[in-house]
Design a protein around this motif. Sequence first.
Motif, PDB file in Angstrom:
ATOM      1  N   VAL A  12     -25.920 -41.600  41.533  1.00  0.00           N
ATOM      2  CA  VAL A  12     -25.327 -42.258  40.360  1.00  0.00           C
ATOM      3  C   VAL A  12     -24.519 -41.255  39.544  1.00  0.00           C
ATOM      4  N   CYS A  13     -24.966 -39.982  39.488  1.00  0.00           N
ATOM      5  CA  CYS A  13     -24.154 -38.948  38.830  1.00  0.00           C
ATOM      6  C   CYS A  13     -22.818 -38.786  39.547  1.00  0.00           C
ATOM      7  N   TYR A  14     -22.839 -38.820  40.868  1.00  0.00           N
ATOM      8  CA  TYR A  14     -21.617 -38.741  41.670  1.00  0.00           C
ATOM      9  C   TYR A  14     -20.738 -39.971  41.442  1.00  0.00           C
ATOM     10  N   GLN A  15     -21.335 -41.142  41.518  1.00  0.00           N
ATOM     11  CA  GLN A  15     -20.600 -42.394  41.351  1.00  0.00           C
ATOM     12  C   GLN A  15     -19.926 -42.467  39.991  1.00  0.00           C
ATOM     13  N   ALA A  16     -20.636 -42.057  38.944  1.00  0.00           N
ATOM     14  CA  ALA A  16     -20.084 -42.131  37.590  1.00  0.00           C
ATOM     15  C   ALA A  16     -18.816 -41.295  37.464  1.00  0.00           C
ATOM     16  N   ARG A  17     -18.798 -40.141  38.099  1.00  0.00           N
ATOM     17  CA  ARG A  17     -17.640 -39.254  37.964  1.00  0.00           C
ATOM     18  C   ARG A  17     -16.476 -39.683  38.839  1.00  0.00           C
ATOM     19  N   VAL A  18     -16.754 -40.306  39.962  1.00  0.00           N
ATOM     20  CA  VAL A  18     -15.657 -40.872  40.754  1.00  0.00           C
ATOM     21  C   VAL A  18     -15.018 -42.034  39.996  1.00  0.00           C
ATOM     22  N   VAL A  19     -15.840 -42.907  39.432  1.00  0.00           N
ATOM     23  CA  VAL A  19     -15.327 -44.044  38.666  1.00  0.00           C
ATOM     24  C   VAL A  19     -14.548 -43.553  37.444  1.00  0.00           C
ATOM     25  N   ALA A  20     -15.085 -42.574  36.737  1.00  0.00           N
ATOM     26  CA  ALA A  20     -14.376 -42.027  35.566  1.00  0.00           C
ATOM     27  C   ALA A  20     -13.049 -41.409  35.981  1.00  0.00           C
ATOM     28  N   GLY A  21     -13.029 -40.752  37.148  1.00  0.00           N
ATOM     29  CA  GLY A  21     -11.789 -40.150  37.631  1.00  0.00           C
ATOM     30  C   GLY A  21     -10.736 -41.180  37.977  1.00  0.00           C
ATOM     31  N   ILE A  22     -11.152 -42.290  38.583  1.00  0.00           N
ATOM     32  CA  ILE A  22     -10.195 -43.354  38.910  1.00  0.00           C
ATOM     33  C   ILE A  22      -9.666 -43.992  37.633  1.00  0.00           C
ATOM     34  N   HIS A  23     -10.536 -44.167  36.652  1.00  0.00           N
ATOM     35  CA  HIS A  23     -10.074 -44.667  35.349  1.00  0.00           C
ATOM     36  C   HIS A  23      -8.980 -43.756  34.780  1.00  0.00           C
ATOM     37  N   ALA A  24      -9.193 -42.443  34.893  1.00  0.00           N
ATOM     38  CA  ALA A  24      -8.205 -41.490  34.368  1.00  0.00           C
ATOM     39  C   ALA A  24      -6.900 -41.566  35.159  1.00  0.00           C
ATOM     40  N   LEU A  25      -6.985 -41.703  36.478  1.00  0.00           N
ATOM     41  CA  LEU A  25      -5.779 -41.815  37.300  1.00  0.00           C
ATOM     42  C   LEU A  25      -4.994 -43.075  36.950  1.00  0.00           C
ATOM     43  N   GLN A  26      -5.704 -44.110  36.512  1.00  0.00           N
ATOM     44  CA  GLN A  26      -5.037 -45.347  36.078  1.00  0.00           C
ATOM     45  C   GLN A  26      -4.460 -45.227  34.669  1.00  0.00           C
ATOM     46  N   GLY A  27      -4.876 -44.214  33.948  1.00  0.00           N
ATOM     47  CA  GLY A  27      -4.430 -44.072  32.566  1.00  0.00           C
ATOM     48  C   GLY A  27      -5.147 -44.991  31.606  1.00  0.00           C
ATOM     49  N   LEU A  28      -6.358 -45.443  31.972  1.00  0.00           N
ATOM     50  CA  LEU A  28      -7.103 -46.344  31.097  1.00  0.00           C
ATOM     51  C   LEU A  28      -7.671 -45.584  29.902  1.00  0.00           C
ATOM     52  N   PRO A  29      -7.742 -46.214  28.739  1.00  0.00           N
ATOM     53  CA  PRO A  29      -8.334 -45.535  27.571  1.00  0.00           C
ATOM     54  C   PRO A  29      -9.834 -45.341  27.764  1.00  0.00           C
ATOM     55  N   VAL A  30     -10.369 -44.291  27.182  1.00  0.00           N
ATOM     56  CA  VAL A  30     -11.805 -44.047  27.278  1.00  0.00           C
ATOM     57  C   VAL A  30     -12.489 -44.575  26.033  1.00  0.00           C
ATOM     58  N   ARG A  31     -13.747 -44.959  26.229  1.00  0.00           N
ATOM     59  CA  ARG A  31     -14.543 -45.450  25.107  1.00  0.00           C
ATOM     60  C   ARG A  31     -15.840 -44.652  25.093  1.00  0.00           C
ATOM     61  N   TRP A  32     -16.081 -43.966  24.014  1.00  0.00           N
ATOM     62  CA  TRP A  32     -17.305 -43.182  23.945  1.00  0.00           C
ATOM     63  C   TRP A  32     -17.794 -43.158  22.509  1.00  0.00           C
ATOM     64  N   LEU A  33     -19.091 -42.918  22.360  1.00  0.00           N
ATOM     65  CA  LEU A  33     -19.697 -42.894  21.037  1.00  0.00           C
ATOM     66  C   LEU A  33     -19.535 -41.509  20.427  1.00  0.00           C
TER      67      LEU A  33
END
Length: 372
Positions: A174-195
């Motif tokens: 899941v640590c691996y999966q989270a970072r692949v998904v976050a990386g694809i979000h970044a490649l798409q240029g999607l905005p990030v949402r964090w607390l």
Amino acid sequence: MEHRRYPGHNHWFYESQTSPRNSQAAPLVPEAAHIDDRFLLGLQQETSALQSLLLDNQPALLAARDLSQLLFPDSSAPTLTHTLTLYDRLSTALTVAQVTGVQRLCNHYSARLNPLPGPDSSRESNNRLTQITQYARQLAMQPEVINAASITALDAVGLTEPDIVTLNQLIGFVCYQARVVAGIHALQGLPVRWLPGITPPPDADSRGFGQPPSWLPTLKPLELRYASAEQLAAITFCQPITELTDAVWVLAHDPAALYGWATLNQRLEPNPSTRLAQAASARILGSRWAFQHSFPDEALIASVDEAELSEEQQQIVTLAAQLTRTPERFSAAQLQPLLSREWDQPALFDLIQAVALSNWNSRLYFALGEAR
């Protein structure tokens, strides 16, 4: 006496906290449970601009998808030696997803966990799930705090050696999966949402780095005389991976996970840039073994952020550090310095996958036998 089961669950960091209700609270995104690809979680259908990139990476992505089905199946029947239930697995996954802060994962694992019956209300079951959840949170957030006593605590609540190996594979995946998904979000240029206001844990101590590491197992390795045909086949498959020589007999307690994990490692071919990124991740997380087998550059030992490297190397390390420490904040801004150097999307995605895999490997090596 038959144990009581409560239908309601408070799905947050401590999944052992159950509360009786007349009806279950529905997950915020119930449709997140019904996704064909349980690794990318629907991203492939949403990223038309990245279709060719994802197709080119199908071997590794298919290996990861197979692992997601293996580690989080639709049903699971515990045995005497493998006692983790599907609830245990998904509860652990949700805990890790919440630590990473990647909302897509939180939605998916929460939606899958919601309809499952929780553990009975006995003190033993509550202590068991509390210990599993605490361990998962610590390993996902700050691997350096995990030690032999942490493994002993899991054994004390009834987890077997195969259970402990599987649990570490679940957390690492899941640590691996989270970072692949976050990386694809970044490649798409999607905005990030964090607390805001959440401070990432400090990097691991530098003591021991730069010295020849030795990998000493904290669990009893599988004995040859007790090995099944499946376990022997997985061990044989791993023989070409030299860094697994000492660990393979421990990881063989879960041969299916070992085979899938080794397959993924083989399909992500390293290069000097990805090895540097993996070394940065291993240094941050405290895994001397993974560091030594990545890119053991002494410049990274004192400080990842202030290492004396070339400008391009420092940009690679900075990207790896951001994705390792705070994947929920990883965005297109972290890719821009390398894009300015005319790095293309395939090269960036190779880097993202390498960092993600290092986050898995570093935690796995450290928890199950890192020499301290």
